[in-house]
Design an enzyme around this catalytic site. Structure first.
Site, PDB file in Angstrom:
ATOM      1  CG  ASP A   1      -1.983  -1.005   1.239  1.00 49.69           C
ATOM      2  OD1 ASP A   1      -2.815  -0.959   0.329  1.00 49.69           O
ATOM      3  OD2 ASP A   1      -2.015  -1.854   2.142  1.00 49.69           O
TER       4      ASP A   1
ATOM      5  NE  ARG B   1       1.626   0.013   4.165  1.00 54.34           N
ATOM      6  CZ  ARG B   1       0.728   0.384   5.044  1.00 54.34           C
ATOM      7  NH1 ARG B   1       1.036   1.247   5.996  1.00 54.34           N
ATOM      8  NH2 ARG B   1      -0.506  -0.100   4.988  1.00 54.34           N
TER       9      ARG B   1
ATOM     10  NE  ARG C   1      -6.255   5.356   2.905  1.00 55.35           N
ATOM     11  CZ  ARG C   1      -6.750   4.150   3.181  1.00 55.35           C
ATOM     12  NH1 ARG C   1      -7.541   3.981   4.253  1.00 55.35           N
ATOM     13  NH2 ARG C   1      -6.479   3.118   2.403  1.00 55.35           N
TER      14      ARG C   1
ATOM     15  CE  LYS D   1      -5.886   1.664  -1.352  1.00 59.86           C
ATOM     16  NZ  LYS D   1      -4.792   1.101  -0.534  1.00 59.86           N
ATOM     17  CG  HIS D   2     -11.037   0.719  -0.097  1.00 58.94           C
ATOM     18  ND1 HIS D   2     -10.587   2.014   0.009  1.00 58.94           N
ATOM     19  CD2 HIS D   2     -10.069  -0.054   0.462  1.00 58.94           C
ATOM     20  CE1 HIS D   2      -9.414   2.038   0.632  1.00 58.94           C
ATOM     21  NE2 HIS D   2      -9.067   0.799   0.915  1.00 58.94           N
TER      22      HIS D   2
ATOM     23  CG  HIS E   1      -8.404  -1.386   9.073  1.00 59.23           C
ATOM     24  ND1 HIS E   1      -8.747  -0.298   8.308  1.00 59.23           N
ATOM     25  CD2 HIS E   1      -7.395  -2.009   8.430  1.00 59.23           C
ATOM     26  CE1 HIS E   1      -7.972  -0.250   7.240  1.00 59.23           C
ATOM     27  NE2 HIS E   1      -7.138  -1.286   7.289  1.00 59.23           N
TER      28      HIS E   1
ATOM     29  CG  ASP F   1      -9.635  -4.104   2.486  1.00 60.07           C
ATOM     30  OD1 ASP F   1      -8.434  -4.353   2.705  1.00 60.07           O
ATOM     31  OD2 ASP F   1     -10.146  -2.990   2.729  1.00 60.07           O
TER      32      ASP F   1
END
Length: 438
Positions: A153, A161, A222, A252-253, A265, A337
């Site tokens: 990601d 990352r 985002r 996504k999503h 999450h 996901d």
């Protein structure tokens, strides 16, 4: 026709005329026979020797032509060479532990033959260390017949990352505020070059969620913004930028995470929108991506009770099968996901979720943070095929799409990390200046 009268003056005329007529017919037939069979000299001069044509298949256009061999489908050829275990493995994209390849990860690659690996922040060390980790996974996979997806990601903003030595990329919202799709395309190119530094070949970006709920705890900046038109235009541009550097984009999503007030999450978000309402906002960017033949779509763990009261989108035949596959006419790769997220884990057993999402039309099941979870999915799908709950032809459809994508991007486990860090950092700084100037 003549009308002859029998008188003394013409009694011989009729026989005489009949004799002439018969003689004329004989001469005419003789001439026709000669015309139909010209001499061999004439044939050789004109290049149309009838006798040769009738005896030589190579020159006889009326004879049956040689059979043209059927064109080989390299994807089908590869698919046909795989065992059931190898095919099921291609449908699993798993997480790993730590920052180096451990024995459990090696065993998962060898035994479950997983088709992809995803890295999270806890898997990233230095740039050199991360590249070495990615390389070791590719090397471990070389005993398998299909190259492995190495995914991450890398969105920019708070979802990054990359190690600190790599210059940061601002959030999608900040880029969206410029309304300049050229800057969004450059964003995609820079993100791609970032992940290439470590040897990744898949990026879970761009985010195509329309951030219509200001209290959204998981999307926020985002997203490129609250306008479907803006998100579509900027998101497609970013997608093209990723593609241009040979990194596989995953949008996504789906069907849209922008109007949620719960973080999936942690628990299962519920969005009480009708199909018409979704079509007027959330679906617009995804339809644009499908029109641009997007390589892969990630489906969210969100319940849309007015479409399917029993299953979240990621497990729903209504949302994946009827809408994304059916009405959107999408035949690319569908990825769930993370199936270990709270939205699923608190409401479904993992084996039940795995069966449901495959039956709904998903191709790749993403499961992170647990080697045991990857094994559970592998064992569940193998058992389902052997017991007849899922047909092997259904598995083949998914694996065909996966292999086609890997072949399209010419993936190879020999591919190494690449790029010039110093030049990339300079390009990111220059691009950020353009963003700040708008």
């Amino acid at each position: 026709m003549y009308n002859y009268r029998y008188t003394s003056n013409n009694k011989w005329r009729k026989p005489l005329h009949m004799l002439c007529l018969l003689l004329g017919i004989v001469l005419l037939l003789s001439a026709c026979g000669q015309a139909q069979k010209p001499s061999s000299a004439t044939d050789s001069n004109t290049g149309s020797n009838t006798e040769q044509s009738s005896s030589s298949p190579e020159q006889n256009t009326a004879s049956p032509q040689e059979e043209v061999p059927e064109e080989v489908d390299p994807v089908q050829e590869q698919l046909s060479s795989l065992t059931l275990e190898e095919k099921i493995g291609q449908m699993i994209l798993a997480g790993v532990q730590g920052t180096t390849l451990d024995d459990q990860a090696k065993q998962m690659i060898t035994n479950q033959k997983v088709g992809g690996i995803i890295f999270y922040a806890n898997n990233v060390s230095t740039l050199e260390g991360t590249a070495k980790f990615v390389k070791s996974i590719k090397e471990a996979n070389q005993s398998n017949p299909v190259p492995i997806f190495m995914s991450v990601d890398q969105e920019g903003g708070k979802v990054s990352r990359m190690p600190e030595t790599v210059e940061s990329i601002p959030s999608s919202r900040k880029v969206g505020e410029t309304k300049d799709s050229a800057l969004a395309e450059t964003m995609g190119e820079l993100l791609a070059r970032q992940v290439q530094l470590a040897g990744f070949n898949v990026d879970f970006a761009p985010v195509l969620d329309v951030n219509s709920n200001p209290k959204n705890p998981v999307i926020g900046d985002r997203s490129f913004g609250s306008s479907a038109e803006l998100v579509s235009r900027m998101g497609i541009a970013e997608m093209k930028g990723l593609r241009s550097e040979d990194i596989i984009p995953v949008v996504k999503h789906f069907p849209g995470h922008g109007d949620t007030s719960v973080d999936s999450h942690l628990d299962l978000p519920v969005v009480n929108k009708t199909e018409k309402q979704l079509a007027e906002l959330e679906w617009i960017p995804f339809q644009a991506a499908v029109k641009e033949q997007v390589e892969a779509v990630m489906v969210a763990h969100i319940l849309f009770p007015k479409l399917d009261p029993d299953h979240p989108a990621s497990l729903s035949d209504v949302i994946i099968g009827e809408h994304l596959r059916g009405k959107f006419n999408y035949d690319g790769v569908v990825i769930t996901d993370d199936l270990s997220m709270g939205a699923i884990a608190k409401n479904f057993k993992l084996d039940q979720a795995a069966l449901a999402t495959v039956k709904a039309g998903s191709d790749i099941l993403l499961v992170a943070h647990s080697y045991e979870s990857a094994k559970t999915i592998f064992d569940t799908l193998i058992s389902a095929v052997k017991s007849g709950k899922i047909t092997e032809s259904r598995i083949d459809k998914s694996v065909y799409r996966i292999l086609a994508l890997k072949q399209q991007y010419k993936l190879s486990d020999d591919q190494k990390a690449s790029g010039d860090l110093k030049q990339l950092n300079a390009d990111i700084v220059d691009w950020r200046k353009q963003i700040d100037a708008r």
